[in-house]
Design a protein around this motif. Structure first.
Motif, PDB file in Angstrom:
ATOM      1  N   ALA A 264      45.692  31.109  32.707  1.00 27.27           N
ATOM      2  CA  ALA A 264      44.959  30.738  33.913  1.00 27.27           C
ATOM      3  C   ALA A 264      43.608  31.425  33.907  1.00 27.27           C
ATOM      4  CB  ALA A 264      45.743  31.145  35.151  1.00 27.27           C
ATOM      5  N   ILE A 265      42.619  30.751  34.453  1.00 27.56           N
ATOM      6  CA  ILE A 265      41.313  31.358  34.682  1.00 27.56           C
ATOM      7  C   ILE A 265      41.349  31.916  36.104  1.00 27.56           C
ATOM      8  CG2 ILE A 265      38.830  30.964  34.859  1.00 27.56           C
ATOM      9  CD1 ILE A 265      39.854  30.655  32.012  1.00 27.56           C
ATOM     10  N   VAL A 266      41.070  33.207  36.238  1.00 27.49           N
ATOM     11  CA  VAL A 266      41.140  33.868  37.537  1.00 27.49           C
ATOM     12  C   VAL A 266      39.818  34.545  37.859  1.00 27.49           C
ATOM     13  CG1 VAL A 266      43.649  34.216  37.412  1.00 27.49           C
ATOM     14  CG2 VAL A 266      42.111  35.968  36.517  1.00 27.49           C
ATOM     15  N   GLN A 267      39.588  34.733  39.142  1.00 24.65           N
ATOM     16  CA  GLN A 267      38.408  35.465  39.593  1.00 24.65           C
ATOM     17  C   GLN A 267      38.681  36.958  39.450  1.00 24.65           C
ATOM     18  OE1 GLN A 267      35.614  33.723  40.545  1.00 24.65           O
ATOM     19  NE2 GLN A 267      36.872  31.976  39.934  1.00 24.65           N
ATOM     20  N   VAL A 268      37.716  37.693  38.881  1.00 26.28           N
ATOM     21  CA  VAL A 268      37.878  39.135  38.691  1.00 26.28           C
ATOM     22  C   VAL A 268      36.661  39.872  39.235  1.00 26.28           C
ATOM     23  CG1 VAL A 268      39.442  38.950  36.718  1.00 26.28           C
ATOM     24  CG2 VAL A 268      36.982  39.021  36.327  1.00 26.28           C
TER      25      VAL A 268
ATOM     26  N   VAL B 155      41.067  38.345  29.193  1.00 28.41           N
ATOM     27  CA  VAL B 155      39.844  38.232  28.398  1.00 28.41           C
ATOM     28  C   VAL B 155      38.746  37.722  29.330  1.00 28.41           C
ATOM     29  CG1 VAL B 155      38.744  37.108  26.433  1.00 28.41           C
ATOM     30  CG2 VAL B 155      41.157  37.749  26.307  1.00 28.41           C
ATOM     31  N   ILE B 156      37.651  38.472  29.410  1.00 29.67           N
ATOM     32  CA  ILE B 156      36.539  38.099  30.281  1.00 29.67           C
ATOM     33  C   ILE B 156      35.914  36.811  29.752  1.00 29.67           C
ATOM     34  CG2 ILE B 156      34.318  38.834  31.239  1.00 29.67           C
ATOM     35  CD1 ILE B 156      36.788  40.466  32.191  1.00 29.67           C
ATOM     36  N   ARG B 157      35.666  35.852  30.647  1.00 34.95           N
ATOM     37  CA  ARG B 157      35.105  34.554  30.256  1.00 34.95           C
ATOM     38  C   ARG B 157      33.684  34.338  30.766  1.00 34.95           C
ATOM     39  NH1 ARG B 157      37.472  33.934  25.944  1.00 34.95           N
ATOM     40  NH2 ARG B 157      39.672  33.431  26.016  1.00 34.95           N
ATOM     41  N   THR B 158      33.169  35.268  31.583  1.00 36.04           N
ATOM     42  CA  THR B 158      31.788  35.167  32.052  1.00 36.04           C
ATOM     43  C   THR B 158      30.949  36.217  31.330  1.00 36.04           C
ATOM     44  OG1 THR B 158      32.386  36.609  33.910  1.00 36.04           O
ATOM     45  CG2 THR B 158      32.357  34.227  34.327  1.00 36.04           C
ATOM     46  N   GLY B 159      29.626  36.071  31.408  1.00 42.43           N
ATOM     47  CA  GLY B 159      28.728  37.002  30.709  1.00 42.43           C
ATOM     48  C   GLY B 159      28.795  38.416  31.225  1.00 42.43           C
ATOM     49  N   THR B 160      29.228  38.578  32.458  1.00 44.04           N
ATOM     50  CA  THR B 160      29.345  39.895  33.064  1.00 44.04           C
ATOM     51  C   THR B 160      30.374  39.860  34.178  1.00 44.04           C
ATOM     52  OG1 THR B 160      28.117  41.706  34.093  1.00 44.04           O
ATOM     53  CG2 THR B 160      27.517  39.476  34.767  1.00 44.04           C
ATOM     54  N   VAL B 161      30.787  41.037  34.617  1.00 45.75           N
ATOM     55  CA  VAL B 161      31.674  41.175  35.772  1.00 45.75           C
ATOM     56  C   VAL B 161      31.038  42.212  36.682  1.00 45.75           C
ATOM     57  CG1 VAL B 161      33.955  41.879  36.594  1.00 45.75           C
ATOM     58  CG2 VAL B 161      33.759  40.580  34.475  1.00 45.75           C
ATOM     59  N   THR B 162      30.881  41.837  37.946  1.00 50.68           N
ATOM     60  CA  THR B 162      30.296  42.751  38.921  1.00 50.68           C
ATOM     61  C   THR B 162      31.262  42.920  40.089  1.00 50.68           C
ATOM     62  OG1 THR B 162      29.222  41.001  40.203  1.00 50.68           O
ATOM     63  CG2 THR B 162      27.988  41.898  38.316  1.00 50.68           C
ATOM     64  N   GLU B 163      30.757  43.512  41.180  1.00 51.76           N
ATOM     65  CA  GLU B 163      31.570  43.662  42.388  1.00 51.76           C
ATOM     66  C   GLU B 163      31.733  42.349  43.142  1.00 51.76           C
ATOM     67  OE1 GLU B 163      29.835  46.733  44.750  1.00 51.76           O
ATOM     68  OE2 GLU B 163      30.308  48.289  43.285  1.00 51.76           O
ATOM     69  N   THR B 164      30.939  41.336  42.787  1.00 46.99           N
ATOM     70  CA  THR B 164      30.988  40.063  43.511  1.00 46.99           C
ATOM     71  C   THR B 164      31.160  38.849  42.607  1.00 46.99           C
ATOM     72  OG1 THR B 164      28.579  39.884  43.424  1.00 46.99           O
ATOM     73  CG2 THR B 164      29.531  40.949  45.376  1.00 46.99           C
ATOM     74  N   PHE B 165      31.220  39.038  41.286  1.00 48.08           N
ATOM     75  CA  PHE B 165      31.256  37.893  40.375  1.00 48.08           C
ATOM     76  C   PHE B 165      32.033  38.237  39.108  1.00 48.08           C
ATOM     77  CE2 PHE B 165      29.468  35.786  36.614  1.00 48.08           C
ATOM     78  CZ  PHE B 165      29.669  34.459  36.953  1.00 48.08           C
ATOM     79  N   GLY B 166      32.738  37.237  38.576  1.00 48.38           N
ATOM     80  CA  GLY B 166      33.394  37.371  37.284  1.00 48.38           C
ATOM     81  C   GLY B 166      34.621  36.492  37.187  1.00 48.38           C
ATOM     82  N   GLN B 167      34.912  36.052  35.963  1.00 48.22           N
ATOM     83  CA  GLN B 167      36.124  35.286  35.683  1.00 48.22           C
ATOM     84  C   GLN B 167      36.739  35.793  34.392  1.00 48.22           C
ATOM     85  OE1 GLN B 167      35.059  31.116  35.520  1.00 48.22           O
ATOM     86  NE2 GLN B 167      35.525  30.853  37.688  1.00 48.22           N
ATOM     87  N   ALA B 168      38.052  35.642  34.313  1.00 44.47           N
ATOM     88  CA  ALA B 168      38.774  36.045  33.106  1.00 44.47           C
ATOM     89  C   ALA B 168      39.927  35.084  32.872  1.00 44.47           C
ATOM     90  CB  ALA B 168      39.292  37.470  33.245  1.00 44.47           C
ATOM     91  N   GLU B 169      40.413  35.039  31.654  1.00 42.15           N
ATOM     92  CA  GLU B 169      41.586  34.246  31.306  1.00 42.15           C
ATOM     93  C   GLU B 169      42.740  35.203  31.098  1.00 42.15           C
ATOM     94  OE1 GLU B 169      43.124  30.970  28.003  1.00 42.15           O
ATOM     95  OE2 GLU B 169      41.094  31.771  27.880  1.00 42.15           O
ATOM     96  N   VAL B 170      43.859  34.915  31.750  1.00 39.54           N
ATOM     97  CA  VAL B 170      45.048  35.754  31.651  1.00 39.54           C
ATOM     98  C   VAL B 170      46.229  34.879  31.272  1.00 39.54           C
ATOM     99  CG1 VAL B 170      45.552  35.594  34.121  1.00 39.54           C
ATOM    100  CG2 VAL B 170      46.437  37.524  32.821  1.00 39.54           C
TER     101      VAL B 170
END
Length: 182
Positions: free
Chosen positions: A140-144, A117-132
């Motif tokens: 865990a919160i991971v970088q995506v 589940v995405i936890r940031t407002g957006t996901v790009t090629e250089t930014f984003g977090q999700a909960e898995v």
């Protein structure tokens, strides 16, 4: 009599190795060595450190050799006692493997293929977090990251399809049930 038995063949081989094992564990006790210092390959011991397995084989082998040579005696039995002591030492290691569960590999790669589940407002090629959520129920919160122009918002489901070891992040795509159709 005891010293004679300790220093006759084949017990003296185990005596020398036992002295090395004792010195090693004294060094571990005082911080001079690591318990898993010699674990470089998997030799079928599950998660048991090689140093522990070798210590058990040497200690049991020394005792079996000493006892057998004391009871049976005779230089002709030396080779047979040596082989028997090694075999008993190796057999003593087998039940201990259960005390050292094998690692299931890199825990990060266990997330590949899971829904997150995405936890940031957006996901790009250089930014984003999700909960898995892992198989054991922990999360865990991971970088995506994403490669396309998919639209991700906080709370949207995604699928982790690859782990990038160099960047230490996961590549995601929108969950198949949530893709936008145009």
């Amino acid at each position: 009599m005891f010293l004679d038995a300790v220093f006759e063949f084949p017990t003296f081989l185990f005596t020398f190795l036992l002295a090395l094992v004792v010195l090693y564990w004294v060094a571990v006790l005082f911080g001079g060595a690591d318990v898993e210092a010699f674990e470089v390959i998997d030799i079928g011991l599950g998660g048991m450190p090689v140093t522990v397995a070798v210590s058990v084989v040497v200690t049991v082998g020394w005792f079996v050799s000493l006892a057998a040579m004391t009871v049976l005696g005779g230089p002709l039995l030396g080779a047979v006692v040596l082989l028997a002591a090694l075999l008993v030492g190796l057999l003593a290691v087998l039940p201990l493997r259960r005390l050292f569960p094998a690692a299931n590999g890199d825990s990060r790669t266990a997330f590949v293929g899971r829904t997150c589940v995405i936890r940031t407002g957006t996901v790009t090629e250089t930014f984003g977090q999700a909960e898995v959520t892992a198989a054991d129920g922990s999360s865990a919160i991971v970088q995506v990251r994403q490669t396309g122009a998919d639209s991700f918002t906080a709370g949207s489901p995604a699928v982790i399809y690859e782990y990038d070891q160099n960047g230490e992040f996961f590549w995601v795509i929108p969950h198949p049930g949530q893709r936008e159709t145009s």
